[in-house]
Scaffold this motif. Structure first.
Motif, mmCIF file in Angstrom:
data_model
loop_
_atom_site.group_PDB
_atom_site.id
_atom_site.type_symbol
_atom_site.label_atom_id
_atom_site.label_comp_id
_atom_site.label_asym_id
_atom_site.label_seq_id
_atom_site.Cartn_x
_atom_site.Cartn_y
_atom_site.Cartn_z
ATOM 1 N N PRO A 92 0.966 -0.845 -0.344
ATOM 2 C CA PRO A 92 0.340 0.145 0.262
ATOM 3 C C PRO A 92 0.949 1.079 0.050
ATOM 4 N N ALA A 93 -0.050 2.376 -0.658
ATOM 5 C CA ALA A 93 0.646 3.594 -0.866
ATOM 6 C C ALA A 93 0.960 4.370 0.040
ATOM 7 N N GLU A 94 1.625 5.733 0.811
ATOM 8 C CA GLU A 94 1.137 6.151 2.115
ATOM 9 C C GLU A 94 1.877 7.846 1.211
ATOM 10 N N VAL A 95 1.308 8.362 1.802
ATOM 11 C CA VAL A 95 1.699 9.761 1.835
ATOM 12 C C VAL A 95 2.627 10.682 2.789
ATOM 13 N N GLN A 96 4.053 10.788 2.631
ATOM 14 C CA GLN A 96 4.207 11.302 4.642
ATOM 15 C C GLN A 96 3.794 12.541 4.902
ATOM 16 N N LEU A 97 3.256 13.004 5.820
ATOM 17 C CA LEU A 97 3.099 13.781 6.346
ATOM 18 C C LEU A 97 4.199 15.091 6.915
ATOM 19 N N PRO A 98 4.721 15.778 7.467
ATOM 20 C CA PRO A 98 5.540 16.341 8.538
ATOM 21 C C PRO A 98 4.618 16.576 10.166
ATOM 22 N N CYS A 99 5.198 15.918 10.681
ATOM 23 C CA CYS A 99 4.591 16.066 12.295
ATOM 24 C C CYS A 99 5.916 15.885 13.413
ATOM 25 N N ALA A 100 5.748 17.466 13.879
ATOM 26 C CA ALA A 100 6.614 17.651 15.017
ATOM 27 C C ALA A 100 6.762 16.733 16.512
ATOM 28 N N ASP A 101 4.564 17.022 16.502
ATOM 29 C CA ASP A 101 4.294 17.281 17.619
ATOM 30 C C ASP A 101 3.213 15.680 17.511
ATOM 31 N N LEU A 102 3.442 14.362 17.455
ATOM 32 C CA LEU A 102 2.817 13.573 17.180
ATOM 33 C C LEU A 102 1.148 13.455 17.893
ATOM 34 N N ALA A 103 1.296 13.403 19.074
ATOM 35 C CA ALA A 103 -0.190 13.294 19.915
ATOM 36 C C ALA A 103 -1.272 14.104 19.677
ATOM 37 N N PRO A 104 -1.413 15.968 19.600
ATOM 38 C CA PRO A 104 -2.250 16.250 19.289
ATOM 39 C C PRO A 104 -2.695 16.004 17.912
ATOM 40 N N THR A 105 -1.968 16.128 16.905
ATOM 41 C CA THR A 105 -2.236 15.599 15.542
ATOM 42 C C THR A 105 -2.511 14.489 15.395
ATOM 43 N N LEU A 106 -2.203 13.026 15.866
ATOM 44 C CA LEU A 106 -2.961 11.976 15.793
ATOM 45 C C LEU A 106 -4.174 12.351 16.731
ATOM 46 N N ALA A 107 -4.388 12.427 17.730
ATOM 47 C CA ALA A 107 -6.088 13.297 18.219
ATOM 48 C C ALA A 107 -6.766 13.728 17.372
ATOM 49 N N PHE A 108 -6.379 14.741 16.437
ATOM 50 C CA PHE A 108 -6.827 15.321 15.488
ATOM 51 C C PHE A 108 -7.556 14.640 13.836
ATOM 52 N N PHE A 109 -6.792 13.749 14.015
ATOM 53 C CA PHE A 109 -6.991 12.694 12.790
ATOM 54 C C PHE A 109 -7.840 11.817 12.814
ATOM 55 N N THR A 110 -7.793 11.458 14.397
ATOM 56 C CA THR A 110 -8.735 9.923 14.501
ATOM 57 C C THR A 110 -10.011 10.381 14.682
ATOM 58 N N GLY A 111 -9.860 11.451 15.501
ATOM 59 C CA GLY A 111 -11.182 11.743 16.676
ATOM 60 C C GLY A 111 -11.801 12.734 16.006
ATOM 61 N N GLU A 112 -11.395 13.643 15.314
ATOM 62 C CA GLU A 112 -11.813 14.983 14.418
ATOM 63 C C GLU A 112 -12.651 14.288 12.811
ATOM 64 N N LEU A 113 -11.797 13.731 12.229
ATOM 65 C CA LEU A 113 -11.404 12.738 10.963
ATOM 66 C C LEU A 113 -12.439 12.300 10.862
ATOM 67 N N GLY A 114 -11.808 11.046 11.834
ATOM 68 C CA GLY A 114 -12.149 9.668 11.687
ATOM 69 C C GLY A 114 -11.422 8.539 11.006
ATOM 70 N N PHE A 115 -10.373 9.010 11.279
ATOM 71 C CA PHE A 115 -9.077 8.169 10.710
ATOM 72 C C PHE A 115 -9.001 7.219 11.162
ATOM 73 N N ARG A 116 -8.022 5.790 10.856
ATOM 74 C CA ARG A 116 -7.775 4.660 12.447
ATOM 75 C C ARG A 116 -5.984 4.987 12.155
#
Length: 356
Positions: free
Chosen positions: A5-29
Motif C-alpha cells: 500500500p502507498a503512503e503519503v508522508q506528512l511532517p509532524c513534529a508533535d504526534l499526539a495532538p495531530t494523531l488525536a485530530f485525525f482520528t477524533g475529528e476526521l475519523g481516520f484509524r
C-alpha cells in the motif's frame, strides 16, 4: 515486482495532538504506531487515504475531503499544519459568464498543435474561451491505430464532436456495440455519458466544442463498455445521445438563400440547447446572415474557401474558424463550389432568418 500500500508522508513534529485530530475529528484509524514507549511515527488510514505522520521538514500539504453536508467551517488546519478542505462530493457544473467577441482563427497562423489526452493533438480555435464559457478544438490523431483511451465521462453542459477526416471506432454507455464515426458524422456527448475511443484511421480529425471551457474528465474504472442492453432513448441530464450519420442525411434547401443545409438532429437531442449543421452553396456564392440572438455562433470551414465579411473582408481557407457575437450581421461571399461550412449555435434557432 510486488508493491504494498502507498503512503503519503506528512511532517509532524508533535504526534499526539495531530494523531488525536485525525482520528477524533476526521475519523481516520491507526494502522501502525512506534516506538511504543514514545510514539513518534504513526500510519493512519481513512477516506481512501493512507497517511504517514513522521518527524521531518516539508510542506504539511492539503487534504480535500468530500463531505455532504459541508461542515462549517469548511477549512480547518491540523496541529501539524496540514490544511483540510471539505468539498462537495459532486459539485455542479459552473458555467462562467459569457464574454462575447469576434474571433478569427486561421490554421496558417496557428501555433503547432499541443499534445493532449490519449495522444491526441489539440489546436485551440477560441484562444480567449469567451471568458471561459466555450472551448473549441481541432483535434487530430496523425498515425491512427488503437487509441490509448479508457472509459471516462465529462462534467459538461454541452459537448459535441464533428468528424472532418477519417474515422474512429467509438463505444458509448447504453448505445449498443462499438460503431464507426466517419467524415461528416456528428456525435453529441450528453453530460456524464460513459464512452471510449477504441481506434482510429491515420489522419483522423475532428472539431470538438464544449461548454464550459474548463471541465472535468473523470475515469470510470468499474464500467465495461459496451453495456449489456441498449437504451437509445435514455436521458442524460436533459439530453440524449446522438450519432448523426452524414451518409444517411440528405441535403435540403436552406430557405430561399441558394445554399443547402445538412441538419444533424442536434436541436431535438438537446431539447433546443444547441444546433449543429453543415451548409454549402447550391445556386449562389454569397449568403447574408442577420444578427443572431443567441450566446454562441461558431463557424469552421470544412472544405473549400470563402470570404467572411465582418470587420472587413476575411479570406478563409479550409480549417479556419470564426465566432460571431450576438447582434452583429455578417456575410459570406465568393464561396468556392466545394465550400462546406460547419455551423454550431446555442441555442438552436439563434439565427432566425437568412437571405442571399
Amino acid at each position: 515486482m510486488v508493491l504494498g500500500p502507498a503512503e503519503v508522508q506528512l511532517p509532524c513534529a508533535d504526534l499526539a495532538p495531530t494523531l488525536a485530530f485525525f482520528t477524533g475529528e476526521l475519523g481516520f484509524r491507526v494502522e501502525t504506531i512506534f516506538p511504543a514507549d514514545d510514539p513518534q511515527v504513526a500510519v493512519i488510514s481513512g477516506h481512501g487515504l493512507r497517511l504517514r505522520l513522521a518527524p521531518g521538514a516539508g510542506d504539511p500539504g492539503i487534504i480535500r475531503l468530500a463531505a455532504e453536508p459541508r461542515p462549517n467551517p469548511a477549512v480547518v488546519t491540523a496541529p501539524n499544519g496540514t490544511r483540510i478542505e471539505f468539498v462537495e462530493p459532486d459539485p455542479p457544473v459552473e458555467v462562467p459568464p459569457l464574454e462575447p467577441e469576434f474571433v478569427l482563427t486561421r490554421q496558417a497562423d496557428s501555433p503547432d498543435a499541443g499534445a493532449g489526452r490519449a495522444g491526441m493533438l489539440y489546436r485551440d480555435l477560441i484562444p480567449s474561451r469567451l471568458g471561459g464559457r466555450f472551448i473549441a478544438s481541432h483535434i487530430a490523431i496523425p498515425d491512427g491505430g488503437p487509441v490509448a483511451d479508457w472509459v471516462h465521462f465529462h462534467k459538461v453542459r454541452f459537448q459535441m464532436i464533428f468528424c472532418r477526416r477519417g474515422w474512429a471506432r467509438l463505444v458509448y454507455e447504453d448505445q449498443g456495440p462499438p460503431f464507426l464515426m466517419q467524415a461528416g458524422d456528428c456525435v453529441l456527448q450528453p453530460p456524464r455519458i460513459r464512452h471510449r475511443v477504441l481506434e482510429s484511421s491515420p489522419g483522423f480529425e475532428v472539431v470538438e466544442i464544449g461548454c464550459p471551457a474548463l471541465h472535468e474528465t473523470l475515469a470510470d474504472h468499474e464500467m465495461e463498455l459496451p453495456t449489456a442492453a441498449p437504451r437509445p432513448d435514455r436521458d442524460f441530464g436533459g439530453q440524449r445521445f446522438l450519432h448523426s450519420v452524414a451518409a444517411e442525411t440528405p441535403w435540403t434547401p436552406l430557405g430561399a438563400t441558394g445554399f443547402e443545409v445538412r441538419e444533424s438532429g442536434m436541436a431535438k437531442a438537446t431539447k433546443g440547447l444547441a444546433d449543429v449543421r453543415v451548409i454549402r452553396p447550391a445556386h449562389t456564392r454569397g449568403l447574408e446572415v442577420p444578427p443572431h440572438i443567441g450566446e454562441f455562433f461558431f463557424g469552421f470551414v470544412l472544405e473549400g474557401a470563402v470570404t467572411l465579411e465582418h470587420e472587413g473582408a476575411q479570406a478563409l481557407q479550409a480549417a479556419d474558424a470564426f465566432v460571431i457575437p450576438a447582434g452583429e450581421a455578417w456575410r459570406l461571399s465568393g464561396a468556392s463550389g466545394d465550400l462546406e461550412l460547419l455551423e454550431v449555435m446555442l441555442p438552436a434557432g439563434a439565427v432566425a432568418g437568412l437571405k442571399h
